[in-house]
Structures are given as structure tokens and as C-alpha cells.
Design a protein around this motif. Structure first.
Motif, PDB file in Angstrom:
ATOM      1  N   MET A  74       0.721  -1.169   0.057  1.00 26.55           N
ATOM      2  CA  MET A  74       0.115  -0.021  -0.050  1.00 26.55           C
ATOM      3  C   MET A  74       0.991   1.227  -0.088  1.00 26.55           C
ATOM      4  SD  MET A  74      -3.096  -1.267   2.984  1.00 26.55           S
ATOM      5  CE  MET A  74      -3.674   0.587   2.680  1.00 26.55           C
ATOM      6  N   SER A  75       0.365   2.087  -0.815  1.00 29.31           N
ATOM      7  CA  SER A  75       1.276   3.417  -0.960  1.00 29.31           C
ATOM      8  C   SER A  75       0.929   4.059   0.401  1.00 29.31           C
ATOM      9  CB  SER A  75       0.773   4.310  -1.845  1.00 29.31           C
ATOM     10  OG  SER A  75      -0.518   4.849  -2.263  1.00 29.31           O
ATOM     11  N   PRO A  76       1.823   5.092   1.000  1.00 25.77           N
ATOM     12  CA  PRO A  76       1.681   5.880   2.361  1.00 25.77           C
ATOM     13  C   PRO A  76       0.412   6.969   1.750  1.00 25.77           C
ATOM     14  CG  PRO A  76       3.604   6.479   1.178  1.00 25.77           C
ATOM     15  CD  PRO A  76       3.211   5.386   0.412  1.00 25.77           C
ATOM     16  N   VAL A  77      -0.314   7.150   2.884  1.00 24.18           N
ATOM     17  CA  VAL A  77      -1.347   8.325   2.861  1.00 24.18           C
ATOM     18  C   VAL A  77      -0.657   9.592   3.112  1.00 24.18           C
ATOM     19  CG1 VAL A  77      -3.423   9.288   3.834  1.00 24.18           C
ATOM     20  CG2 VAL A  77      -2.963   6.866   3.548  1.00 24.18           C
ATOM     21  N   ALA A  78      -0.931  10.500   2.044  1.00 28.45           N
ATOM     22  CA  ALA A  78      -0.491  11.792   2.024  1.00 28.45           C
ATOM     23  C   ALA A  78      -1.033  12.731   3.342  1.00 28.45           C
ATOM     24  CB  ALA A  78      -0.774  12.813   0.844  1.00 28.45           C
ATOM     25  N   GLU A  79       0.087  13.461   4.048  1.00 28.82           N
ATOM     26  CA  GLU A  79      -0.196  13.972   5.391  1.00 28.82           C
ATOM     27  C   GLU A  79      -0.971  15.428   4.834  1.00 28.82           C
ATOM     28  OE1 GLU A  79       2.379  14.212   9.347  1.00 28.82           O
ATOM     29  OE2 GLU A  79       3.026  15.136   7.384  1.00 28.82           O
ATOM     30  N   ASN A  80      -2.134  15.603   5.837  1.00 31.20           N
ATOM     31  CA  ASN A  80      -2.877  16.748   5.506  1.00 31.20           C
ATOM     32  C   ASN A  80      -2.050  17.721   6.290  1.00 31.20           C
ATOM     33  OD1 ASN A  80      -5.653  15.858   4.588  1.00 31.20           O
ATOM     34  ND2 ASN A  80      -5.081  14.397   5.974  1.00 31.20           N
ATOM     35  N   LYS A  81      -1.919  18.667   5.466  1.00 34.66           N
ATOM     36  CA  LYS A  81      -1.146  19.982   5.977  1.00 34.66           C
ATOM     37  C   LYS A  81      -1.539  21.404   5.249  1.00 34.66           C
ATOM     38  CE  LYS A  81       2.840  18.455   5.138  1.00 34.66           C
ATOM     39  NZ  LYS A  81       4.252  17.898   5.367  1.00 34.66           N
ATOM     40  N   TRP A  82      -1.456  22.534   5.824  1.00 30.62           N
ATOM     41  CA  TRP A  82      -1.689  23.543   5.231  1.00 30.62           C
ATOM     42  C   TRP A  82      -0.336  24.120   4.630  1.00 30.62           C
ATOM     43  CZ3 TRP A  82      -6.252  25.943   4.923  1.00 30.62           C
ATOM     44  CH2 TRP A  82      -7.290  25.505   6.081  1.00 30.62           C
ATOM     45  N   VAL A  83      -0.655  24.890   3.414  1.00 26.78           N
ATOM     46  CA  VAL A  83       0.253  25.349   2.577  1.00 26.78           C
ATOM     47  C   VAL A  83       0.017  26.897   2.515  1.00 26.78           C
ATOM     48  CG1 VAL A  83       1.302  25.397   0.020  1.00 26.78           C
ATOM     49  CG2 VAL A  83       0.665  23.289   1.383  1.00 26.78           C
ATOM     50  N   LYS A  84       1.024  27.842   2.728  1.00 27.41           N
ATOM     51  CA  LYS A  84       0.808  29.027   2.617  1.00 27.41           C
ATOM     52  C   LYS A  84       1.208  29.402   1.021  1.00 27.41           C
ATOM     53  CE  LYS A  84       2.460  33.447   4.534  1.00 27.41           C
ATOM     54  NZ  LYS A  84       3.203  34.379   5.458  1.00 27.41           N
ATOM     55  N   VAL A  85       0.327  30.380   0.745  1.00 26.51           N
ATOM     56  CA  VAL A  85       0.071  30.750  -0.729  1.00 26.51           C
ATOM     57  C   VAL A  85       0.905  32.127  -0.917  1.00 26.51           C
ATOM     58  CG1 VAL A  85      -1.243  31.082  -2.718  1.00 26.51           C
ATOM     59  CG2 VAL A  85      -1.798  29.259  -1.152  1.00 26.51           C
ATOM     60  N   GLY A  86       1.929  32.187  -1.871  1.00 30.05           N
ATOM     61  CA  GLY A  86       2.721  33.475  -1.831  1.00 30.05           C
ATOM     62  C   GLY A  86       1.506  34.511  -2.563  1.00 30.05           C
ATOM     63  N   GLN A  87       1.912  35.802  -2.395  1.00 31.66           N
ATOM     64  CA  GLN A  87       1.028  36.810  -2.891  1.00 31.66           C
ATOM     65  C   GLN A  87       1.751  38.052  -3.379  1.00 31.66           C
ATOM     66  OE1 GLN A  87      -2.988  37.587  -0.604  1.00 31.66           O
ATOM     67  NE2 GLN A  87      -1.781  36.615   0.972  1.00 31.66           N
ATOM     68  N   LYS A  88       1.635  38.448  -4.684  1.00 31.65           N
ATOM     69  CA  LYS A  88       2.084  39.211  -5.151  1.00 31.65           C
ATOM     70  C   LYS A  88       1.228  40.411  -5.800  1.00 31.65           C
ATOM     71  CE  LYS A  88       4.323  36.716  -7.974  1.00 31.65           C
ATOM     72  NZ  LYS A  88       5.115  36.251  -9.363  1.00 31.65           N
ATOM     73  N   GLY A  89       1.766  41.519  -6.060  1.00 28.83           N
ATOM     74  CA  GLY A  89       0.610  42.615  -6.429  1.00 28.83           C
ATOM     75  C   GLY A  89      -0.198  43.486  -5.555  1.00 28.83           C
ATOM     76  N   SER A  90      -1.131  44.155  -6.099  1.00 32.86           N
ATOM     77  CA  SER A  90      -1.989  45.017  -5.294  1.00 32.86           C
ATOM     78  C   SER A  90      -3.294  44.241  -4.799  1.00 32.86           C
ATOM     79  CB  SER A  90      -2.431  46.167  -5.973  1.00 32.86           C
ATOM     80  OG  SER A  90      -1.239  46.983  -6.394  1.00 32.86           O
ATOM     81  N   GLY A  91      -3.036  43.488  -3.870  1.00 32.27           N
ATOM     82  CA  GLY A  91      -4.229  42.523  -3.287  1.00 32.27           C
ATOM     83  C   GLY A  91      -4.960  43.352  -2.267  1.00 32.27           C
ATOM     84  N   PRO A  92      -5.991  42.594  -1.630  1.00 34.20           N
ATOM     85  CA  PRO A  92      -7.127  43.004  -1.071  1.00 34.20           C
ATOM     86  C   PRO A  92      -6.709  43.609   0.538  1.00 34.20           C
ATOM     87  CG  PRO A  92      -7.528  40.809  -1.051  1.00 34.20           C
ATOM     88  CD  PRO A  92      -6.587  41.279  -2.093  1.00 34.20           C
ATOM     89  N   GLY A  93      -5.475  42.848   0.882  1.00 34.74           N
ATOM     90  CA  GLY A  93      -4.904  43.379   2.274  1.00 34.74           C
ATOM     91  C   GLY A  93      -5.774  42.606   3.470  1.00 34.74           C
TER      92      GLY A  93
END
Length: 322
Positions: free
Chosen positions: A1-20
């Protein structure tokens, strides 16, 4: 059996003029573009009515070159996509004016007022929206007359509102509930009626019948103002306010950072183990904006901003793979 992928949060990089930093705003996804609208930086003070666009591939924000009749600046707003069109409903400004129902065509970049608040559904904020291929569903929220337990649908083809039976005495009027459509059934989860609610109700669109749902397993504590999304036949919920602050909306209350999923067939909850490294876990939060998105070929929950335990608004974007 293949190992189950671990559940985790990934931070998404942000560029440009966002909502803040902001909370009580709305997020939705069409293709590889994320759309963000509304919100507050300080409690009950609206910010702007720009429509922010985030490219999931370049990870860059921009402001949509929108034309037409746009909603006025508001918070406590919701939006969902059907095809390439976004539907935005409700939300209020600091004078308690409420928005009606608007559409935004992502191909032509044009806003359209579909249903003025004076003629359509009574205005509200902190309601919840969900959709299927043809209908936008609106449940609950806070109106000028208080919290409601009504369910309406907007047929985007026929361009008309449909009123369904209300939730009944067992399903109290509430703000900030979760709302998810799974295979012809509309699920209402938790919410706030002056106290945090822990009940679940399900409306069968075919039979027109409401059912109070009893669940087992790792049942989440009562909560409101949290992300709730569909993943196949499961409902995934994250965060939210578990206990209100003594200053109510002016404070942060007790906020959650946990992820749970409910199997809508077995009605069993599972608390998902968070494998994110310590120091990299996102802050517990409520009043955040959220949507289902596909990032790097994986479907998951995308979350932006919200209110933190310190009562400071957040501006990060994080992704939880299903």
C-alpha cells in the motif's frame, strides 16, 4: 500500500495589489482565477467595492477592470460561481444599507444588478450561499428584522427567485452558518443565534422536506462564521468562532483552527490530523473568505484573511488539500 499523504496547510505566496487584511469578505474561483470582494478592516466599517483577482499560477493580485452596476462597499457578503459568472448577494455598509443580487461576467468584466433589494429577497448580511449548476441558494443571515431561517434559490436561467419552506422551529434563525449542496440536498451547519449553535439540518430539494440531522464521531463544537465546502460526498469545515466575545462582533471570541469532515452518507465526523509543521500553522480564525480551488493539480480549500484571536484582521492566503 502506498503511504497516505499527510494533511497540511500550505501558505500561498501573494504578489501585486491585493485586498490586504480584512474579514467578513467573500471569495470564489472561476478557472485558475480567484475573485475577492467586500469586507471590513475595523468591525462594521466597510472598506471598498473593488473586485480583486488572484491568478493561482502566477500568484499575483490585480483589480478587475470592472464596468456596469457594481455592489456598493459592504461586509458580511457572500458569492458563488456558476459557469464563468459570479453571483454576489447581500452584505451591508455602516449605515445598514443592504445590497441586492448582482452578477459579474468574468469574460466581459461587467457587473449587472439582477435583483434590487427593494424588489427581490429582503436584504441581509452574514447569510450563507451555495450553488449547483443552475441555482444560487441563500440561507439565513441577519436582516433589518433580525436573524432568519429562510431558504431561497435564484434560478440563473429563468432569472427568478424561488422561496422554499423555511427551516421550521427546530432550525432557528441564524447568522454565519455553513451551507453546502451535496447531491440535491442543501445542508445547513451550525451558526449563531445569540449563542453558538451545534445543530445540522438538511433540505431535500426534490421532496421539499427538512430533516434535523444527528451525527456521530468527532463532532465539532458549536460554531459560526467558518468555511464549509463540499469535497465529493463529504463536507469539510474549518475554523470559526466557538465562543462569542463579550463585545460580540467588536471582539474576536474563541476561534478554532481545526479541520473536520463529515461523510454525508454515514453521518460520521472525522477530525483531520493537521500535519503542518509547528510555527507554520495558520492562525485560528473566523469571518474569513474561502472557496474550493485547484492548486498544483490538487483540489482543496483556499482561505484568505479573517479575524484572529488578537482581533487583528489577517491578510494571508492558505490552502488545504482534500
Amino acid at each position: 500500500m502506498s503511504p497516505v499523504a499527510e494533511n497540511k496547510w500550505v501558505k500561498v505566496g501573494q504578489k501585486g495589489s491585493g485586498p490586504g487584511p480584512r474579514s467578513s469578505h467573500a471569495l470564489t474561483v472561476v478557472g485558475n482565477k480567484v475573485y475577492c470582494f467586500g469586507g471590513e478592516l475595523k468591525p462594521t466599517i466597510h472598506i471598498d467595492n473593488d473586485l480583486y483577482v488572484f491568478d493561482l499560477q502566477t500568484q499575483e493580485w490585480s483589480i478587475a477592470p470592472a464596468t456596469g452596476d457594481a455592489p456598493f462597499p459592504c461586509f458580511g457578503v457572500s458569492m458563488v460561481p456558476i459557469g464563468t459568472t459570479i453571483y454576489v448577494y447581500g452584505g451591508r455598509d455602516d449605515t445598514r444599507r443592504y445590497n441586492g443580487l448582482y452578477s459579474y461576467d468574468t469574460l466581459t468584466n461587467k457587473w449587472e444588478l439582477l435583483s434590487p433589494v427593494e424588489e427581490g429577497l429582503p436584504g441581509r448580511s452574514y447569510h450563507s450561499m451555495a450553488c449547483d449548476d443552475r441555482n444560487v441558494y441563500v440561507f439565513g443571515g441577519v436582516t433589518a428584522k433580525g436573524r432568519v431561517n429562510t431558504l431561497h434559490g435564484y434560478d440563473v436561467v429563468g432569472r427568478k427567485w424561488v422561496e422554499y419552506p423555511a427551516g421550521g422551529e427546530a432550525c432557528k434563525g441564524r447568522g454565519g452558518p455553513g451551507l453546502v449542496v451535496v447531491e440535491g440536498k442543501v445542508w445547513v451547519l451550525f451558526g449563531f443565534d445569540g449563542n453558538e449553535l451545534g445543530d445540522i439540518h438538511c433540505f431535500d430539494l426534490a421532496s421539499g422536506v427538512w430533516t434535523a440531522v444527528e451525527t456521530t464521531g468527532d463532532v465539532p463544537p458549536a460554531r459560526s462564521v467558518f468555511p464549509a465546502v463540499r469535497s465529493g460526498k463529504e463536507i469539510v469545515v474549518y475554523g470559526g468562532e466557538e465562543e462569542p466575545h463579550e463585545l460580540m462582533h467588536m471582539g474576536a471570541g474563541k476561534l478554532s483552527g481545526e479541520v473536520y469532515r463529515l461523510d454525508t452518507e454515514t453521518l460520521v465526523w472525522e477530525k483531520v490530523v493537521d500535519g503542518t509543521e509547528e510555527g507554520k500553522k495558520p492562525s485560528p480564525r473566523g469571518w474569513c473568505a474561502f472557496a474550493v480551488a485547484v492548486k498544483d493539480g490538487e483540489e482543496g480549500l483556499l482561505v484568505h484573511g479573517g479575524n484572529s484571536p488578537t482581533n487583528e484582521r489577517l491578510d494571508d492566503m492558505v490552502f488545504w488539500r482534500f
